[in-house]
Design an enzyme around this catalytic site. Structure first.
Site, PDB file in Angstrom:
ATOM      1  N   CYS A  19       1.945   2.767  10.428  1.00 17.42           N
ATOM      2  CA  CYS A  19       0.775   3.144  11.405  1.00 17.42           C
ATOM      3  C   CYS A  19       1.074   3.713  12.363  1.00 17.42           C
ATOM      4  O   CYS A  19       2.410   3.525  12.989  1.00 17.42           O
ATOM      5  CB  CYS A  19      -0.071   1.318  11.993  1.00 17.42           C
ATOM      6  SG  CYS A  19      -0.961   2.239  13.090  1.00 17.42           S
ATOM      7  N   ASP A  35      -9.218  -6.749  -7.726  1.00 19.32           N
ATOM      8  CA  ASP A  35      -9.020  -5.484  -8.662  1.00 19.32           C
ATOM      9  C   ASP A  35     -10.526  -5.025  -8.623  1.00 19.32           C
ATOM     10  O   ASP A  35     -11.567  -5.618  -7.845  1.00 19.32           O
ATOM     11  CB  ASP A  35      -9.071  -5.712 -10.091  1.00 19.32           C
ATOM     12  CG  ASP A  35     -10.006  -6.788 -10.994  1.00 19.32           C
ATOM     13  OD1 ASP A  35     -10.519  -7.497 -11.518  1.00 19.32           O
ATOM     14  OD2 ASP A  35     -11.483  -6.457 -10.460  1.00 19.32           O
ATOM     15  N   TYR A  60       1.917  -5.310  -5.857  1.00 21.83           N
ATOM     16  CA  TYR A  60       0.528  -5.350  -5.490  1.00 21.83           C
ATOM     17  C   TYR A  60       0.758  -3.543  -6.467  1.00 21.83           C
ATOM     18  O   TYR A  60      -0.185  -2.922  -6.787  1.00 21.83           O
ATOM     19  CB  TYR A  60       0.813  -4.532  -4.183  1.00 21.83           C
ATOM     20  CG  TYR A  60       0.226  -6.622  -3.679  1.00 21.83           C
ATOM     21  CD1 TYR A  60       1.115  -7.133  -3.703  1.00 21.83           C
ATOM     22  CD2 TYR A  60      -0.611  -7.280  -4.547  1.00 21.83           C
ATOM     23  CE1 TYR A  60       0.742  -8.963  -2.650  1.00 21.83           C
ATOM     24  CE2 TYR A  60      -0.935  -8.196  -4.309  1.00 21.83           C
ATOM     25  CZ  TYR A  60       0.105  -8.695  -3.481  1.00 21.83           C
ATOM     26  OH  TYR A  60      -0.529  -9.923  -3.241  1.00 21.83           O
ATOM     27  N   THR A  95     -12.601 -19.138 -12.825  1.00 26.48           N
ATOM     28  CA  THR A  95     -12.007 -19.644 -12.359  1.00 26.48           C
ATOM     29  C   THR A  95     -11.685 -20.927 -12.115  1.00 26.48           C
ATOM     30  O   THR A  95     -12.313 -21.781 -12.249  1.00 26.48           O
ATOM     31  CB  THR A  95     -12.472 -19.103 -10.603  1.00 26.48           C
ATOM     32  OG1 THR A  95     -11.946 -19.989  -9.531  1.00 26.48           O
ATOM     33  CG2 THR A  95     -13.471 -20.113 -10.551  1.00 26.48           C
ATOM     34  N   HIS A 142     -10.943 -12.398  -0.718  1.00 25.55           N
ATOM     35  CA  HIS A 142      -9.415 -12.463  -1.128  1.00 25.55           C
ATOM     36  C   HIS A 142      -8.722 -10.938  -0.749  1.00 25.55           C
ATOM     37  O   HIS A 142      -7.840 -10.577  -1.264  1.00 25.55           O
ATOM     38  CB  HIS A 142      -8.575 -13.069  -2.460  1.00 25.55           C
ATOM     39  CG  HIS A 142      -8.610 -14.418  -2.064  1.00 25.55           C
ATOM     40  ND1 HIS A 142      -8.663 -15.002  -3.497  1.00 25.55           N
ATOM     41  CD2 HIS A 142      -9.417 -14.785  -1.107  1.00 25.55           C
ATOM     42  CE1 HIS A 142      -9.366 -16.689  -2.865  1.00 25.55           C
ATOM     43  NE2 HIS A 142      -9.446 -16.900  -1.680  1.00 25.55           N
TER      44      HIS A 142
HETATM   45  C1  BV8 Z   1      -5.852 -20.659   3.128  1.00 25.51           C
HETATM   46  C2  BV8 Z   1      -5.385 -13.133  -3.461  1.00 25.51           C
HETATM   47  C3  BV8 Z   1      -6.798 -21.684   5.198  1.00 25.51           C
HETATM   48  C4  BV8 Z   1      -3.624 -12.694  -3.860  1.00 25.51           C
HETATM   49  C5  BV8 Z   1      -5.372 -14.920  -3.495  1.00 25.51           C
HETATM   50  C6  BV8 Z   1      -1.719 -27.696   0.117  1.00 25.51           C
HETATM   51  C7  BV8 Z   1      -0.201 -26.460   0.520  1.00 25.51           C
HETATM   52  C8  BV8 Z   1      -0.382 -25.660   0.273  1.00 25.51           C
HETATM   53  C9  BV8 Z   1      -1.917 -24.532   0.511  1.00 25.51           C
HETATM   54  C10 BV8 Z   1      -2.641 -25.419   0.638  1.00 25.51           C
HETATM   55  C11 BV8 Z   1      -2.873 -26.870   0.119  1.00 25.51           C
HETATM   56  N1  BV8 Z   1      -4.014 -27.035  -0.116  1.00 25.51           N
HETATM   57  C12 BV8 Z   1      -5.233 -25.545   0.258  1.00 25.51           C
HETATM   58  C13 BV8 Z   1      -4.280 -24.737   0.480  1.00 25.51           C
HETATM   59  C14 BV8 Z   1      -4.601 -23.388   1.054  1.00 25.51           C
HETATM   60  C15 BV8 Z   1      -4.412 -22.711  -0.459  1.00 25.51           C
HETATM   61  C16 BV8 Z   1      -4.790 -23.235  -0.735  1.00 25.51           C
HETATM   62  O1  BV8 Z   1      -5.786 -23.163  -1.897  1.00 25.51           O
HETATM   63  N2  BV8 Z   1      -3.396 -23.286  -2.192  1.00 25.51           N
HETATM   64  C17 BV8 Z   1      -3.799 -23.898  -3.546  1.00 25.51           C
HETATM   65  C18 BV8 Z   1      -2.380 -23.335  -4.540  1.00 25.51           C
HETATM   66  C19 BV8 Z   1      -3.491 -25.048  -3.160  1.00 25.51           C
HETATM   67  N3  BV8 Z   1      -5.492 -21.914   0.333  1.00 25.51           N
HETATM   68  C20 BV8 Z   1      -4.894 -20.527   0.535  1.00 25.51           C
HETATM   69  O2  BV8 Z   1      -3.548 -20.064   1.504  1.00 25.51           O
HETATM   70  C21 BV8 Z   1      -6.045 -20.002   1.510  1.00 25.51           C
HETATM   71  N4  BV8 Z   1      -6.501 -20.161   3.081  1.00 25.51           N
HETATM   72  O3  BV8 Z   1      -6.906 -21.631   3.494  1.00 25.51           O
HETATM   73  O4  BV8 Z   1      -6.548 -20.218   4.954  1.00 25.51           O
HETATM   74  C22 BV8 Z   1      -6.787 -21.000   7.217  1.00 25.51           C
HETATM   75  C23 BV8 Z   1      -7.445 -21.728   8.043  1.00 25.51           C
HETATM   76  C24 BV8 Z   1      -7.810 -21.036   8.966  1.00 25.51           C
HETATM   77  C25 BV8 Z   1      -6.931 -20.090   9.549  1.00 25.51           C
HETATM   78  C26 BV8 Z   1      -5.897 -19.407   8.807  1.00 25.51           C
HETATM   79  C27 BV8 Z   1      -5.422 -19.613   7.367  1.00 25.51           C
HETATM   80  C28 BV8 Z   1      -6.163 -18.707   0.435  1.00 25.51           C
HETATM   81  C29 BV8 Z   1      -6.493 -18.470  -0.234  1.00 25.51           C
HETATM   82  C30 BV8 Z   1      -6.018 -16.810  -1.000  1.00 25.51           C
HETATM   83  C31 BV8 Z   1      -4.906 -16.654  -1.837  1.00 25.51           C
HETATM   84  N5  BV8 Z   1      -4.971 -15.218  -2.210  1.00 25.51           N
HETATM   85  N6  BV8 Z   1      -5.245 -13.721  -4.460  1.00 25.51           N
HETATM   86  C32 BV8 Z   1      -3.307 -12.175  -5.240  1.00 25.51           C
HETATM   87  O5  BV8 Z   1      -4.092 -11.501  -5.618  1.00 25.51           O
HETATM   88  O6  BV8 Z   1      -2.209 -11.416  -4.922  1.00 25.51           O
HETATM   89  S1  BV8 Z   1      -6.113 -15.997  -4.464  1.00 25.51           S
HETATM   90  C33 BV8 Z   1      -5.137 -16.046  -6.144  1.00 25.51           C
HETATM   91  O7  BV8 Z   1      -5.241 -16.947  -7.149  1.00 25.51           O
HETATM   92  C34 BV8 Z   1      -7.088 -15.417  -6.932  1.00 25.51           C
HETATM   93  O8  BV8 Z   1      -7.773 -14.041  -5.625  1.00 25.51           O
HETATM   94  C35 BV8 Z   1      -7.396 -17.024  -7.280  1.00 25.51           C
HETATM   95  O9  BV8 Z   1      -8.218 -17.089  -5.987  1.00 25.51           O
HETATM   96  C36 BV8 Z   1      -7.170 -17.300  -7.324  1.00 25.51           C
HETATM   97  C37 BV8 Z   1      -6.217 -17.538  -8.861  1.00 25.51           C
HETATM   98  O10 BV8 Z   1      -7.455 -18.683  -9.280  1.00 25.51           O
HETATM   99  P1  BV8 Z   1      -8.544 -18.047 -10.344  1.00 25.51           P
HETATM  100  O11 BV8 Z   1      -8.990 -17.034 -10.352  1.00 25.51           O
HETATM  101  O12 BV8 Z   1      -9.362 -18.960 -10.551  1.00 25.51           O
HETATM  102  O13 BV8 Z   1      -7.413 -17.554 -12.117  1.00 25.51           O
HETATM  103  P2  BV8 Z   1      -6.496 -19.391 -12.515  1.00 25.51           P
HETATM  104  O14 BV8 Z   1      -5.583 -18.241 -13.128  1.00 25.51           O
HETATM  105  O15 BV8 Z   1      -5.803 -20.013 -12.109  1.00 25.51           O
HETATM  106  O16 BV8 Z   1      -7.922 -19.458 -13.209  1.00 25.51           O
HETATM  107  C38 BV8 Z   1      -8.376 -18.390 -14.577  1.00 25.51           C
HETATM  108  C39 BV8 Z   1      -9.326 -19.262 -14.887  1.00 25.51           C
HETATM  109  O17 BV8 Z   1      -9.847 -18.033 -15.950  1.00 25.51           O
HETATM  110  C40 BV8 Z   1      -9.055 -20.369 -15.629  1.00 25.51           C
HETATM  111  O18 BV8 Z   1      -9.768 -21.293 -15.673  1.00 25.51           O
HETATM  112  C41 BV8 Z   1      -9.212 -19.839 -16.946  1.00 25.51           C
HETATM  113  O19 BV8 Z   1      -9.931 -20.401 -18.035  1.00 25.51           O
HETATM  114  C42 BV8 Z   1     -10.537 -18.583 -16.890  1.00 25.51           C
HETATM  115  N7  BV8 Z   1     -10.690 -17.995 -18.392  1.00 25.51           N
HETATM  116  C43 BV8 Z   1      -9.225 -16.982 -19.094  1.00 25.51           C
HETATM  117  N8  BV8 Z   1     -10.540 -16.325 -20.124  1.00 25.51           N
HETATM  118  C44 BV8 Z   1     -11.300 -16.186 -19.700  1.00 25.51           C
HETATM  119  C45 BV8 Z   1     -11.958 -16.953 -18.486  1.00 25.51           C
HETATM  120  N9  BV8 Z   1     -12.853 -17.293 -18.502  1.00 25.51           N
HETATM  121  C46 BV8 Z   1     -14.007 -16.225 -18.770  1.00 25.51           C
HETATM  122  N10 BV8 Z   1     -13.394 -15.225 -19.472  1.00 25.51           N
HETATM  123  C47 BV8 Z   1     -12.558 -15.222 -20.121  1.00 25.51           C
HETATM  124  N11 BV8 Z   1     -12.270 -14.572 -20.915  1.00 25.51           N
HETATM  125 ZN    ZN Z   2      -1.492  -0.468  14.057  1.00 26.72          ZN
END
Ligand code: BV8
Ligand code: ZN
Length: 239
Positions: A147, A100, A62, A185, A115
């Protein structure tokens, strides 16, 4: 020129952004790196288990991202969204998956970071202390802050397996929206990838990005192109 998206006096616009909206600011997206972030696997730096196993490695990851985001500037896509908010005020709502601060630096105010935020830290224990602004860079176990409750200071980031922030507010804003814009996304991460399905039947849903997202079928129209190119001038406000 792409067919404009018309927004009338009765319309409420919900916007979801992902890593793609910051791509033209020079910040790497998750997918472009083949699922690696700065050379790390997600499981090693963005899960509670990773934090438990090696907090210093998580902080190095980070800290690296704080360095990168600190040098980036908002791009035309961030500006266009801030101008749209300027134009329709409280009928605009922005939910970003990005950690960001480029939306804020472009002037967006009505937004939530579902997130978490890169330049915010918090106590790893739930001692009640509020998250706080923090631009610090931490590279070793000893450098990790404590803390007053004794807990270690962690990034205020939602890791995989953790509950995204402000979900009630996000759901309410989706329910009130009549137009949904999803920008840059891949639709790989839940629950954000489901927002387009939560929108009501009459809602016009647009995707903006250079390639089809995984949830492409759920959209009314795909506007293919880089957000910095196609977003400026795409939305026409007709009050
Ligand atoms: C939750 C912070 C439940 C971190 C992030 C199966 C197995 C295991 C887990 C799961 C599963 N199915 C679902 C899950 C849950 C899991 C999940 O979805 N996993 C996925 C991988 C399958 N989700 C979670 O765990 C979430 N929490 O479900 O909680 C719960 C319920 C009750 C109680 C407790 C818990 C939490 C998910 C959050 C994780 N943290 N970010 C950090 O940033 O360091 S996620 C992180 O990755 C981002 O925040 C973002 O969300 C994700 C990346 O996705 P995108 O933003 O879409 O980026 P990506 O690179 O994928 O795509 C880029 C896009 O931009 C492309 O489409 C490209 O074409 C486009 N692009 C490129 N250039 C351009 C452009 N677009 C426009 N203009 C351009 N120039
Ligand atoms: Zn504390």
């Amino acid at each position: 020129m792409k067919e404009p998206i018309r927004v009338g006096a009765e319309d409420r616009v919900f916007v979801l952004t992902g890593a793609g909206v910051s791509a033209e600011s020079g910040l790497k997206t998750f997918r472009d790196q083949g699922g690696l972030w700065e050379g790390h696997r997600v499981e090693d730096v963005a899960t509670p288990e990773a934090w438990g196993a090696d907090a210093a490695r998580v902080w190095r990851f980070y800290s690296e991202r704080r360095r990168g985001a600190g040098q980036a500037e908002p791009n035309a896509a961030h500006q266009a969204l801030a101008e749209l908010e300027e134009g329709i005020g409280d009928r605009f709502f922005l939910c970003t998956q990005n950690v960001d601060d480029l939306h804020e630096r472009a002037g967006s105010r009505r937004l939530v970071h579902m997130h978490g935020e890169l330049f915010v830290s918090r106590c790893a224990e739930d001692c009640g202390r509020a998250p706080f602004a923090d631009h610090g860079l931490y590279e070793t176990e000893e450098a990790i802050g404590r803390c007053s409750c004794g807990g270690r200071i962690r990034p205020h980031i939602v890791w995989f397996g953790e509950m995204p922030l402000e979900m009630e507010r996000i759901q309410r804003e989706i329910e009130r929206s009549t137009v949904m814009l999803v920008v840059g996304t891949s639709g790989a991460v839940y629950p954000a990838a489901n927002f387009v399905r939560w929108a009501g039947p009459g809602v016009r849903k647009y995707y903006i990005g250079p390639e089809e997202p995984m949830n492409a079928r759920a959209f009314t129209r795909l506007v293919l192109g880089n957000a910095g190119d196609v977003l400026p001038g795409l939305v026409e406000i007709r009050d």
